[in-house]
Design a protein around this motif. Sequence first.
Motif, PDB file in Angstrom:
ATOM      1  N   TRP A   9      42.463  50.028  29.212  1.00  0.00           N
ATOM      2  CA  TRP A   9      41.652  49.080  29.976  1.00  0.00           C
ATOM      3  C   TRP A   9      42.483  48.498  31.105  1.00  0.00           C
ATOM      4  O   TRP A   9      43.650  48.141  30.899  1.00  0.00           O
ATOM      5  N   ARG A  10      41.880  48.373  32.286  1.00  0.00           N
ATOM      6  CA  ARG A  10      42.534  47.674  33.389  1.00  0.00           C
ATOM      7  C   ARG A  10      42.781  46.235  32.949  1.00  0.00           C
ATOM      8  O   ARG A  10      42.039  45.696  32.128  1.00  0.00           O
ATOM      9  N   ALA A  11      43.809  45.585  33.470  1.00  0.00           N
ATOM     10  CA  ALA A  11      44.222  44.246  33.024  1.00  0.00           C
ATOM     11  C   ALA A  11      43.087  43.226  33.055  1.00  0.00           C
ATOM     12  O   ALA A  11      43.022  42.341  32.203  1.00  0.00           O
ATOM     13  N   ASP A  12      42.161  43.346  34.017  1.00  0.00           N
ATOM     14  CA  ASP A  12      41.055  42.388  34.091  1.00  0.00           C
ATOM     15  C   ASP A  12      39.930  42.709  33.117  1.00  0.00           C
ATOM     16  O   ASP A  12      38.955  41.980  33.020  1.00  0.00           O
ATOM     17  N   TRP A  43      47.352  51.915  33.229  1.00  0.00           N
ATOM     18  CA  TRP A  43      47.029  51.200  34.460  1.00  0.00           C
ATOM     19  C   TRP A  43      48.311  50.652  35.047  1.00  0.00           C
ATOM     20  O   TRP A  43      49.170  50.137  34.326  1.00  0.00           O
ATOM     21  N   VAL A  44      48.485  50.757  36.351  1.00  0.00           N
ATOM     22  CA  VAL A  44      49.648  50.217  37.055  1.00  0.00           C
ATOM     23  C   VAL A  44      49.455  48.710  37.180  1.00  0.00           C
ATOM     24  O   VAL A  44      48.454  48.266  37.753  1.00  0.00           O
ATOM     25  N   PRO A  45      50.369  47.917  36.639  1.00  0.00           N
ATOM     26  CA  PRO A  45      50.206  46.452  36.679  1.00  0.00           C
ATOM     27  C   PRO A  45      50.061  45.929  38.109  1.00  0.00           C
ATOM     28  O   PRO A  45      50.817  46.309  39.004  1.00  0.00           O
ATOM     29  N   GLY A  46      49.059  45.076  38.306  1.00  0.00           N
ATOM     30  CA  GLY A  46      48.839  44.444  39.595  1.00  0.00           C
ATOM     31  C   GLY A  46      48.216  45.336  40.657  1.00  0.00           C
ATOM     32  O   GLY A  46      48.101  44.930  41.807  1.00  0.00           O
ATOM     33  N   ARG A  47      47.788  46.528  40.288  1.00  0.00           N
ATOM     34  CA  ARG A  47      47.205  47.458  41.264  1.00  0.00           C
ATOM     35  C   ARG A  47      45.918  48.040  40.698  1.00  0.00           C
ATOM     36  O   ARG A  47      45.658  47.975  39.517  1.00  0.00           O
ATOM     37  N   GLU A  48      45.145  48.636  41.553  1.00  0.00           N
ATOM     38  CA  GLU A  48      43.886  49.274  41.167  1.00  0.00           C
ATOM     39  C   GLU A  48      44.119  50.761  40.894  1.00  0.00           C
ATOM     40  O   GLU A  48      43.308  51.600  41.270  1.00  0.00           O
ATOM     41  N   LEU A  73      53.516  62.806  36.948  1.00  0.00           N
ATOM     42  CA  LEU A  73      52.431  61.832  36.881  1.00  0.00           C
ATOM     43  C   LEU A  73      51.476  62.060  38.043  1.00  0.00           C
ATOM     44  O   LEU A  73      51.904  62.410  39.139  1.00  0.00           O
ATOM     45  N   ILE A  74      50.206  61.829  37.800  1.00  0.00           N
ATOM     46  CA  ILE A  74      49.198  61.856  38.857  1.00  0.00           C
ATOM     47  C   ILE A  74      48.535  60.488  38.856  1.00  0.00           C
ATOM     48  O   ILE A  74      48.085  60.008  37.810  1.00  0.00           O
ATOM     49  N   CYS A  75      48.495  59.836  40.022  1.00  0.00           N
ATOM     50  CA  CYS A  75      47.925  58.494  40.130  1.00  0.00           C
ATOM     51  C   CYS A  75      46.565  58.559  40.822  1.00  0.00           C
ATOM     52  O   CYS A  75      46.377  59.316  41.768  1.00  0.00           O
TER      53      CYS A  75
END
Length: 95
Positions: free
Chosen positions: A32-35, A72-77, A87-89
Amino acid sequence: MNGAAGCVGSAMTGSEIGRLDGGDPWVEYAAWRADGKVPATAAGRTLRLWDHAGGLLCSCSDHPSTITDIKWVPGREEVSAAVYGGLICWRADQD
């Protein structure tokens, strides 16, 4: 819902509070994304992003090998998928 449904439950009571479609009969990873608004699932070579209601936002199946983890990359979408060789982002432009 098609595919496998993931259970969302309360750790305190052990009761199920909802279900999300994983998009595939066998889902290896979920994050899950942080939000809490965008869950991501990985099954085989496919990464899927969902809205908070379980609607499919996108399906990314361009991975060269089976996805072995997602985060999920912290602080990013952005969500990253670990695959053989790197890795593939991916960017999630949906709130």
